[in-house]
Write an enzyme that holds these catalytic residues in place. Structure first.
Site, short mmCIF file in Angstrom:
data_model
loop_
_atom_site.label_atom_id
_atom_site.label_comp_id
_atom_site.label_asym_id
_atom_site.label_seq_id
_atom_site.Cartn_x
_atom_site.Cartn_y
_atom_site.Cartn_z
N THR A 138 15.44 36.30 -15.80
CA THR A 138 16.04 36.96 -14.63
C THR A 138 15.27 38.24 -14.32
OG1 THR A 138 18.14 36.07 -15.38
CG2 THR A 138 18.26 37.74 -13.67
N GLU A 144 29.57 38.96 -16.65
CA GLU A 144 28.26 38.88 -15.99
C GLU A 144 27.40 40.10 -16.30
OE1 GLU A 144 27.66 35.98 -15.46
OE2 GLU A 144 27.51 35.67 -13.30
P1 ADP Z 1 22.29 31.17 -15.14
O1 ADP Z 1 20.86 31.47 -14.83
O2 ADP Z 1 22.59 29.74 -15.25
O3 ADP Z 1 23.21 31.88 -14.19
P2 ADP Z 1 22.81 33.24 -16.80
O4 ADP Z 1 21.57 34.00 -16.55
O5 ADP Z 1 24.03 33.53 -16.03
O6 ADP Z 1 22.52 31.72 -16.58
O7 ADP Z 1 23.27 33.46 -18.29
C1 ADP Z 1 22.46 33.30 -19.36
C2 ADP Z 1 22.51 34.49 -20.32
O8 ADP Z 1 23.83 34.84 -20.75
C3 ADP Z 1 21.75 34.12 -21.57
O9 ADP Z 1 21.01 35.25 -21.97
C4 ADP Z 1 22.85 33.81 -22.59
O10 ADP Z 1 22.43 34.03 -23.91
C5 ADP Z 1 23.94 34.79 -22.19
N1 ADP Z 1 25.29 34.30 -22.59
C6 ADP Z 1 26.19 34.92 -23.39
N2 ADP Z 1 27.32 34.22 -23.49
C7 ADP Z 1 27.16 33.10 -22.76
C8 ADP Z 1 27.99 31.98 -22.49
N3 ADP Z 1 29.21 31.84 -23.01
N4 ADP Z 1 27.49 31.03 -21.67
C9 ADP Z 1 26.25 31.14 -21.15
N5 ADP Z 1 25.43 32.18 -21.37
C10 ADP Z 1 25.87 33.16 -22.18
#
Ligand code: ADP
Length: 306
Positions: free
Chosen positions: A181, A128
């Site tokens: 974000t 994260e």
């Molecule tokens: P959400 O808003 O659904 O929680 P996130 O903000 O947690 O999505 O994650 C998205 C970010 O993490 C993007 O910038 C993406 O490129 C990066 N990322 C890297 N590896 C992964 C992965 N395996 N799965 C999803 N996002 C990833």
């Protein structure tokens, strides 16, 4: 066992008055991952199907979380990871968390489960950190433990799992707009009034009590966010209308999922959750904004072995 296939669920963080402390686990939407032992040490992401994400382990949240775990456990072999991505990155329903939590869960299992799912949380949090800059647990904890999870404290890490009432269902609408974000963070205020803090405390305490006592009305009365929703909702098209439509359809309450743009509602019973879904969708239909819709029970156990 040399290979494992898992379902790694989407999650809702923040949960209205539970900003930064509460998360819940979904059941009907998530990624699949296949993790295989390999003679060569290290972590390799073999393939990601369904999304254009980096394959380099140190640039992928699954790889970073896996590396953190293998550094700690120092196994004699390495691991290859294939991710079947169903949760869109940046949707606000824990796309990165599903990959990070899934990777550490699968590797731990292939190693004979030396750690409990709760003990895996700090390793998943390292993933994260790559995705958002902060090692937060409010998506990875519900993905690994299921139900609702309360993060009482980060230092020391103190996570409490709360079982959801049986008839509680979540509806999620994901308007497919880009919401960074960083932007969602930038609208937040540094300071809050004592009055607002008091109202928020009352509501989070009410929500937790309602979950423990299966008191759906209390859950509904408590689902109000004094602190974040009032300043963040402007970033989500038709947020107020979507929420009002869900409430009119009988939902107990709702709010912004994670840092958005997904919007969630909680309902008693699948029928009401489906009515809420239709009502929420009707608001976005005709706006030209494409969206995805999910109706799901609360997943009681988190990540599942397939
Ligand atoms: P959400 O808003 O659904 O929680 P996130 O903000 O947690 O999505 O994650 C998205 C970010 O993490 C993007 O910038 C993406 O490129 C990066 N990322 C890297 N590896 C992964 C992965 N395996 N799965 C999803 N996002 C990833």
């Amino acid at each position: 066992m040399d290979e494992i296939r898992i379902f790694s669920p989407a999650t809702i963080a923040n949960v209205s008055c539970g900003f930064d402390v509460l998360g819940l686990c979904l059941d009907s939407v998530g990624d699949e991952m296949v993790v295989t032992k390999s003679a060569e040490k290290g972590i390799r992401i073999k393939q990601i199907i369904g999304a254009g994400l980096p394959l380099a382990a140190e640039k992928n949240v699954a790889g970073v979380a896996a590396l953190a775990l293998t550094e700690a456990l120092d196994p004699e072999y390495g691991f290859e990871i294939t991710i079947y991505k169903n949760i869109k990155a940046g949707s606000g329903i824990g796309s990165s968390a599903a990959s990070a939590a899934g990777a550490v869960f699968a590797i731990n299992h292939l190693l004979g489960s030396p750690l409990s799912n709760k003990e895996l949380v700090p390793f998943a949090m390292q993933g994260e950190k790559l995705a958002s800059g902060s090692a937060h647990a409010d998506n990875v904890a519900p993905a690994l433990l299921g139900g609702f999870t309360l993060i009482r404290s980060y230092e020391p890490l103190d996570i409490i799992k709360i079982d959801a009432p049986n008839e509680l269902y979540a509806t999620v609408i994901h308007p497919q707009i880009e919401l960074k974000t960083m932007d969602a963070r930038s609208v937040l205020r540094e300071n809050i009034t004592l009055k607002k803090a008091t109202i928020q405390c009352g509501n989070i305490a009410g929500l937790i009590s309602g979950l423990y006592t299966n008191d759906y009305d209390l859950i509904g009365r408590s689902l109000h966010d004094e602190l974040v929703e009032p300043v963040r909702y402007i970033l989500i098209p038709k947020f107020k209308e979507i929420k009002a439509a869900a409430m009119k359809a009988g939902a107990l309450g709702g709010g912004i999922s994670g840092s958005g743009p997904s919007v969630f509602a909680l309902s008693r019973g699948v029928e009401t959750a489906q009515k809420a879904a239709q009502a929420m969708a009707a608001v976005l239909e005709g706006t030209g904004i494409p969206f995805e819709l999910h109706v799901s029970p609360i997943n009681p156990t988190g990540i599942k072995i397939l």
